[in-house]
Design a protein around this motif. Structure first.
Motif, PDB file in Angstrom:
ATOM      1  N   ASN A  22       0.826  -1.217   0.000  1.00 43.21           N
ATOM      2  CA  ASN A  22       0.000   0.000   0.000  1.00 43.21           C
ATOM      3  C   ASN A  22       0.858   1.263   0.000  1.00 43.21           C
ATOM      4  O   ASN A  22       0.693   2.142   0.847  1.00 43.21           O
ATOM      5  N   SER A  24       1.663   4.652  -0.907  1.00 39.79           N
ATOM      6  CA  SER A  24       1.082   5.887  -1.441  1.00 39.79           C
ATOM      7  C   SER A  24       2.202   6.870  -1.758  1.00 39.79           C
ATOM      8  O   SER A  24       3.359   6.661  -1.371  1.00 39.79           O
ATOM      9  N   LYS A  81       1.869   4.199 -11.397  1.00 36.21           N
ATOM     10  CA  LYS A  81       0.848   4.625 -10.435  1.00 36.21           C
ATOM     11  C   LYS A  81      -0.442   3.876 -10.755  1.00 36.21           C
ATOM     12  O   LYS A  81      -0.812   3.737 -11.913  1.00 36.21           O
ATOM     13  N   ALA A  87      -7.478   6.612  -3.725  1.00 37.42           N
ATOM     14  CA  ALA A  87      -6.059   6.437  -3.410  1.00 37.42           C
ATOM     15  C   ALA A  87      -5.231   6.124  -4.650  1.00 37.42           C
ATOM     16  O   ALA A  87      -5.698   5.469  -5.573  1.00 37.42           O
ATOM     17  N   THR A  88      -3.997   6.607  -4.653  1.00 38.04           N
ATOM     18  CA  THR A  88      -3.044   6.293  -5.706  1.00 38.04           C
ATOM     19  C   THR A  88      -1.897   5.509  -5.083  1.00 38.04           C
ATOM     20  O   THR A  88      -1.301   5.956  -4.098  1.00 38.04           O
ATOM     21  N   TYR A  89      -1.607   4.356  -5.640  1.00 33.94           N
ATOM     22  CA  TYR A  89      -0.537   3.503  -5.122  1.00 33.94           C
ATOM     23  C   TYR A  89       0.621   3.461  -6.108  1.00 33.94           C
ATOM     24  O   TYR A  89       0.424   3.508  -7.322  1.00 33.94           O
TER      25      TYR A  89
END
Length: 195
Positions: A22, A24, A81, A87-89
């Motif tokens: 996860n 970010s 990305k 959310a951006t992972y």
């Protein structure tokens, strides 16, 4: 940023993305910061030697923040990305290459991931904000704490001086290492321009 800077930064991002769940943008930025801080404290040597500005959410390398916020340029080919909901992972786009890294660099990355890799972005921001931290010292000295707290501003041009907590001998060694790195960058840019 030179080709070598980009390769080391890119492979550091690959390493972090390969060893962290996860991941970010904020978490990546904080882990990069902790690697710099750890390298300077332990070895009196810059890890990436990039400027970390004091922003509301903690220390940030502005160029990396912009790169991760828009289309990847600096980190293109190293990470990708993936947007999931809000959310951006950050995910690795290739395998890690350790060509640009010393044994000390590899130890720094391992130690930082071991200590901070499982923490959330929010927890990492909280750690950088602790009273007495380098971020807190600069934010306090430059009267940024209240504007940040009241959300009147998100960033500043104030830069963290990693040598602040070193002994005089440590400071001298670190400054010599940083100057050498900057001269190498200037030479690399000059060489590229002349060709």
């Amino acid at each position: 940023m030179t080709k070598n800077d980009k390769e080391k930064l890119g492979n550091t991002a690959v390493y972090i993305a390969s060893h962290t769940k996860n991941l970010s943008k904020t978490k990546l930025l904080k882990l990069l910061y902790f690697m710099e801080e750890y390298s300077v404290r332990r070895f009196h040597t810059p890890f990436l030697g990039l400027p970390y500005e004091v922003w509301q959410a903690g220390p940030v390398v502005k160029d990396v923040f912009i790169d991760l916020s828009e289309n990847l340029v600096i980190l293109d080919g190293y990470v990708t990305k993936e947007v999931v909901g809000d959310a951006t992972y950050i995910l690795p786009a290739k395998s890690f290459s350790d060509e640009e890294f010393s044994d000390n660099d590899l130890l720094v990355m391992d130690e930082v991931i071991r200590k901070y890799g499982d923490k959330t972005a929010k927890e990492l921001v909280s750690i950088t904000h602790k009273k007495g931290s380098l971020w807190h010292k600069v934010a306090e000295r430059d009267n940024l704490l209240l504007p940040f707290e009241n959300k009147l501003m998100n960033n500043s041009d104030s830069v963290i001086d990693f040598s602040e907590e070193l002994t005089e001998t440590g400071k001298e060694f670190y400054q010599d290492q940083l100057e050498f790195l900057q001269m190498s960058r200037a030479y690399a840019k000059k060489t590229v321009i002349s060709h």
